[in-house]
Design an enzyme around this catalytic site. Structure first.
Site, PDB file in Angstrom:
ATOM      1  N   ARG A 141      44.569  48.392  36.193  1.00  0.00           N
ATOM      2  CA  ARG A 141      43.402  48.389  37.091  1.00  0.00           C
ATOM      3  C   ARG A 141      43.801  48.648  38.543  1.00  0.00           C
ATOM      4  NH1 ARG A 141      39.675  44.126  39.387  1.00  0.00           N
ATOM      5  NH2 ARG A 141      37.579  45.055  39.430  1.00  0.00           N
ATOM      6  N   ILE A 161      34.227  49.110  42.402  1.00  0.00           N
ATOM      7  CA  ILE A 161      34.654  49.012  41.003  1.00  0.00           C
ATOM      8  C   ILE A 161      34.110  47.680  40.494  1.00  0.00           C
ATOM      9  CG2 ILE A 161      36.890  48.017  41.710  1.00  0.00           C
ATOM     10  CD1 ILE A 161      38.166  49.258  39.247  1.00  0.00           C
ATOM     11  N   SER A 162      33.445  47.705  39.351  1.00  0.00           N
ATOM     12  CA  SER A 162      32.811  46.494  38.822  1.00  0.00           C
ATOM     13  C   SER A 162      33.857  45.460  38.424  1.00  0.00           C
ATOM     14  CB  SER A 162      31.951  46.823  37.601  1.00  0.00           C
ATOM     15  OG  SER A 162      30.844  47.606  37.964  1.00  0.00           O
ATOM     16  N   GLN A 163      33.428  44.192  38.416  1.00  0.00           N
ATOM     17  CA  GLN A 163      34.336  43.139  37.968  1.00  0.00           C
ATOM     18  C   GLN A 163      34.647  43.344  36.484  1.00  0.00           C
ATOM     19  OE1 GLN A 163      30.943  40.455  39.010  1.00  0.00           O
ATOM     20  NE2 GLN A 163      31.912  39.126  37.512  1.00  0.00           N
ATOM     21  N   PRO A 164      35.853  43.012  36.043  1.00  0.00           N
ATOM     22  CA  PRO A 164      36.245  43.266  34.652  1.00  0.00           C
ATOM     23  C   PRO A 164      35.298  42.657  33.620  1.00  0.00           C
ATOM     24  CG  PRO A 164      38.177  42.771  35.965  1.00  0.00           C
ATOM     25  CD  PRO A 164      36.994  42.531  36.851  1.00  0.00           C
TER      26      PRO A 164
END
Length: 208
Positions: free
Chosen positions: A32, A58-61
């Site tokens: 990531r 970037i979205s949270q995992p």
């Protein structure tokens, strides 16, 4: 160190209810930190959304894993992603299906994501600089459509590019947003609310 950080993230995702082993494996395998600015690399394996430039994130995992799980993918699923962004969600999808189609309205993000995916030896992705509200009709119809920005309302073009029994996962709303899953059955569409979320807006018609 990277292994221990990715293992901690894996443990967190399992605690949050993510059960799909293929999705968990894809997230474990992907670096990531390559998808975010170097100055933020120490946060790469935390469950945070992070800025990637151009006012995008970037979205949270957890959200990446949850939205992907809701698509109910098989290896042969025809998938459309609206909002390539950093390319991280794209890469997760590419680990799970034979081919991914992804649209991004900001040219610099599309170009950077395309280059990074190649550097990571991910070649089963087609990217396009375009208006995500309109979908990608020539590549459809789709078994699964995932939208990585919040729409004020559900774009009709996306609904009608779904196959029968196709799944659309999309955040909807302005100030308050809900993650929805919509399933097409013939000419009808059935919607369920999954949870409250926070995304950058899905901008219609305006390319950058």
């Amino acid at each position: 160190m990277l292994n221990s950080r990715s293992e901690l993230l894996d443990q967190f995702l399992r605690q949050q209810g993510i059960r799909n082993e293929a999705i968990l494996a894809a997230i474990r395998e992907l670096p990531r930190e390559r998808f975010i600015p170097e100055a933020l690399s120490h946060q790469a394996y935390q469950n945070n959304a992070l800025p990637i430039g151009e006012g995008q994130t970037i979205s949270q995992p957890y959200i990446v894993a949850k939205m992907t799980e809701l698509l109910e993918l098989t290896p042969t699923s025809n998938v459309l992603e609206v909002g390539t962004g950093s390319g991280y969600q794209t890469a997760v999808l590419a680990k799970l299906v034979e081919h991914v189609n992804s649209i991004e309205r900001i040219k610099s993000l599309q170009w950077n994501a395309k280059r990074l995916l190649k550097q990571l030896d991910i070649y089963n992705v087609s990217t396009k600089h375009g208006d995500g509200w309109k979908g990608w009709e020539s590549k459809g119809p789709f078994d699964a459509i995932i939208v990585t920005a919040a729409a004020e309302s559900i774009p009709n073009d996306l609904l009608f590019q779904l196959k029968d029994n196709g799944h659309l996962v999309i955040p909807v709303g302005e100030e308050s947003q809900q993650l929805l899953r919509i399933i097409r059955q013939g000419e009808e569409f059935f919607s369920e609310v999954i949870e409250e979320v926070r995304f950058v807006p899905l901008v219609a018609g305006e390319l950058a």
